[in-house]
Each structure stands twice: as structure tokens, then as C-alpha cells.
Design an enzyme around this catalytic site. Structure first.
Site, mmCIF file in Angstrom:
data_model
loop_
_atom_site.group_PDB
_atom_site.id
_atom_site.type_symbol
_atom_site.label_atom_id
_atom_site.label_comp_id
_atom_site.label_asym_id
_atom_site.label_seq_id
_atom_site.Cartn_x
_atom_site.Cartn_y
_atom_site.Cartn_z
ATOM 1 N N ASP A 173 -10.990 40.900 68.438
ATOM 2 C CA ASP A 173 -10.229 39.727 69.276
ATOM 3 C C ASP A 173 -11.233 38.514 69.872
ATOM 4 O O ASP A 173 -12.366 38.522 69.502
ATOM 5 C CB ASP A 173 -9.409 40.502 70.694
ATOM 6 C CG ASP A 173 -10.616 40.786 71.569
ATOM 7 O OD1 ASP A 173 -11.957 40.447 71.369
ATOM 8 O OD2 ASP A 173 -10.302 41.430 72.616
ATOM 9 N N ASP B 91 -2.666 28.684 71.641
ATOM 10 C CA ASP B 91 -1.934 29.111 70.335
ATOM 11 C C ASP B 91 -2.601 28.618 69.394
ATOM 12 O O ASP B 91 -2.506 28.983 68.135
ATOM 13 C CB ASP B 91 -0.719 28.617 70.487
ATOM 14 C CG ASP B 91 0.157 29.168 71.504
ATOM 15 O OD1 ASP B 91 -0.279 30.536 72.010
ATOM 16 O OD2 ASP B 91 1.211 29.017 72.289
ATOM 17 N N GLU C 41 -4.541 38.050 71.711
ATOM 18 C CA GLU C 41 -5.626 37.400 70.832
ATOM 19 C C GLU C 41 -6.289 38.407 70.005
ATOM 20 O O GLU C 41 -7.319 38.414 69.589
ATOM 21 C CB GLU C 41 -6.772 36.736 71.623
ATOM 22 C CG GLU C 41 -7.444 37.598 72.527
ATOM 23 C CD GLU C 41 -6.997 38.128 73.936
ATOM 24 O OE1 GLU C 41 -7.695 38.308 75.052
ATOM 25 O OE2 GLU C 41 -5.709 37.743 74.228
#
Length: 367
Positions: free
Chosen positions: A246, A263, A289
């Protein structure tokens, strides 16, 4: 009744030929005054015999013609019920012949002859299609399929399909093409509807399995793929590794630059990760994420090297993009005997949090 009538008729015919022969013999054997009347009677008897033969022949031909007419009528009725037309093309000289049902298939008045002007009118493009196909099958001895379009008088463009058979001369020259034709427009329409339905179903499935932000597999799809790969690894004995990673400090990215920029960062990370995968690998977004990379046929050391390459690629790639630079933390795990998809994922996820606890921007191996 037919047999006895025919026998009687044959008997009369035999008599009609026998009588003049007898009379002629009498005229020869008994000369004198009876010679002329006897010869006259003999001639009349011969003419009668010829008339009988002619009448019999006419009756036989009439019966055959009547039977043939009934057969043709039955054939045309069957063609009409089945929606099938007959079309014959004589090649040298070029001439077209077709049945009444072809007129109906083409939307023409009954009895319309297939002149070239008529064919060009109803088949402005289809005539070329037809002749191209016939030319391509010029040497075929077996039947072959032909499809072409025509403009129906009332229902517009129609698709016709024919089964064609070539006819050859003794010298091997193709002389005729005989076709049995039917309208398959509705079949095409159903086929196209079915294809569109299948494509819509595929699109719906892709949408259901695709993360809309990144375009890679969503959680549902990637976890389903992990289940399948677990089964594959058990069946083949091949190694299987996964990488869970992540984005470090992603909340700070959102707070400083906004969710739209956040985003864009997620999408860029997904793009870079997809570029690192091998042909059989699959990468998906687990949520937020966090991502999962499935690596079939990959052992632990190889997965470690791949995770390090990914970590470096994302750090370098986001620094060179018009986006906030980010790094990732990753944990990897190789499948063990008895691991389920959830167990393997949990082991890699724990390794990910171990990397975070050690300072982030690093890779950790599952215990």
C-alpha cells in the site's frame, strides 16, 4: 381397371394390324375382282392401327404430363411452405432461371423473370457478392454455401443463404449453378441479438470485476483469482507467491492535495504496478490505497526481488510525474501446504504491517 383396359387396347391394336395382313394375303391368293376392295380394306385397317397407336401414345403422354404437373404443383407448394426457392444460373450464355418462390423471397410480382436489370435493381450490392462467391467455387464438385443480400420490395434489406451445386459438361467445363435459397434475415437478427447480449453480459462482468478508478481487478475479482491460483498450485505442485502493498502516508496526500489528486496517485501506482507484472500475474486493488499482486510459479526469493523492483519503480515513477511523490511498503508470502487463500493473504498482510512498523518504504517477508 387400368391393366384390363390396356390389355383390351393392345388386343384391338393387334387385330388392326393382323386384319390387313390377312386381307392382303387373300388378294394375292385369290386374284380377280376382289383384289381392289381387299387392298382398300387393308389400307383402311392399317390406318386404323396407326390411329390406335397414336391415340394410345397421346393417352400415355397425357397421363405422364398430368402426373408431372401434379408433382410440380406439390413441389412448388412444399417450397412455399418451407420458404425455399430454386435458382439456376446457366453460364454460357449467361441466363438466370428461378421458381415462383424466388419472386416472393425477393418481393417481386409472381412470374417476374430474373433479367439482369431486375437482379441489379434488387441486388445492387448482393449481385457482386453472389458472383464473387460463385467464381471462388468454380471448380467445386461438392455443394457449397452462398450468402448475399437483396432489397426486398416491402421489407428492405434481406439476407439470403443458398446451398449451391455446380453442373459440369463431360469435358469438365462448368455449365450451370443450381441453388436452393432461403431467407435467413431473422436468423441473422437473432444471432446478432445473441451476440449483443453476450457482449453486454461480458461488459457487465468486466465492470463487476474491475476497479473503476484504476482499471485493474477489484477486491472481488482479485480474491477470486487467488482462490483459483491456490487450487492450481495444489494440483501442479508449482510455487505461488503474493505481494500485498500500500501507499505510505496516503492520508497525508489526501489532506494536503485533496481527494482528486489522491485518486490520481492511486491510479498512477496501479499503472506502474501493472507494468511490473509478468504474463500470468494478476494485480488488483483490495481497497483504498492497498493492492494485491498474485505471482503463480514464483517462489519466495523471486517474490522478494519483484517486490523490491516494484518499490523502486513506484518511488522513481511518482517522483518524475506531475503528482505528489509517494513510496510503498510491501509484504510477500509464499504458499505453504495447507494454506487457503485467506491464510496466505493474512500472512502477506502481516508482513506488510511489519514493513510499516520498521519505517515504511521497505519490503518484509512473511514468517
Amino acid at each position: 381397371m387400368r391393366a384390363s383396359s390396356g390389355s383390351a387396347f393392345d388386343f384391338v391394336a393387334v387385330l388392326a394390324w393382323a386384319i390387313p395382313l390377312v386381307l392382303a394375303a387373300c388378294a394375292v391368293l385369290i386374284p380377280g375382282e376382289i383384289e381392289y376392295p381387299v387392298l382398300l380394306l387393308a389400307s383402311l385397317a392399317a390406318l386404323t392401327a396407326l390411329s390406335y397407336r397414336h391415340l394410345r401414345l397421346r393417352r400415355a403422354l397425357a397421363r405422364e404430363a398430368e402426373g408431372l404437373s401434379r408433382s410440380v404443383e406439390a413441389l412448388e407448394a412444399a417450397e412455399g411452405l418451407a420458404g425455399i426457392g430454386r435458382w439456376c444460373i446457366e453460364l454460357e450464355p449467361r441466363r438466370h432461371l428461378w421458381s415462383e418462390e424466388m419472386c416472393r423471397l425477393a418481393g417481386l410480382e409472381p412470374g417476374t423473370a430474373p433479367t439482369r436489370q431486375t437482379l441489379l435493381k434488387i441486388m445492387p450490392d448482393g449481385l457482386h457478392q453472389l458472383e464473387t462467391t460463385l467464381c471462388a467455387h468454380g471448380a467445386d464438385r461438392e455443394s457449397y454455401a452462398v450468402e448475399f443480400e437483396l432489397e426486398h420490395g416491402s421489407s428492405g434489406c434481406r439476407v439470403l443463404r443458398a446451398r449451391a451445386q455446380n453442373s459440369f459438361s463431360p469435358e469438365g467445363q462448368r455449365e450451370q449453378v443450381f441453388m436452393v435459397v432461403r431467407d435467413v434475415t431473422e436468423e441473422y437478427s437473432l444471432h446478432q441479438d445473441r451476440e449483443r447480449a453476450i457482449e453486454r453480459a461480458k461488459q457487465a462482468e468486466r465492470q463487476a470485476n474491475t476497479d473503476p478508478l484504476t482499471g485493474i481487478a477489484n477486491r472481488r475479482a482479485i480474491m477470486g483469482e487467488l482462490d483459483r491460483r491456490i487450487i492450481w498450485a495444489r494440483d501442479t505442485g508449482e510455487p505461488l507467491s503474493i505481494i500485498v502493498f500500500d501507499i505510505d502516508h496516503f492520508k497525508t496526500v489526501n489532506d494536503r492535495h485533496g481527494h482528486i489528486t489522491g485518486d490520481r496517485v492511486i491510479a498512477e501506482v496501479a499503472k506502474i504496478a501493472s507494468g511490473q507484472t509478468r504474463e500470468d500475474d494478476e494485480v488488483g486493488r483490495i481497497g483504498g490505497e492497498e493492492f494485491l499482486w498474485i505471482m503463480p510459479g514464483c517462489d519466495g526469493p523471486s517474490a522478494l526481488r519483484a517486490a523490491e523492483r516494484l518499490r523502486w519503480a513506484i518511488e522513481a515513477g511518482t517522483h518524475g510525474a506531475p503528482l505528489p511523490p509517494v513510496t510503498i511498503s510491501a509484504g510477500h508470502a509464499e504458499m505453504r501446504n495447507g494454506d487457503s487463500a485467506l491464510v496466505l493473504f493474512a500472512r502477506a498482510d502481516e508482513a506488510l504491517y511489519e514493513a510499516k512498523r520498521k519505517g515504511r518504504n521497505r519490503v518484509s517477508q512473511a514468517a
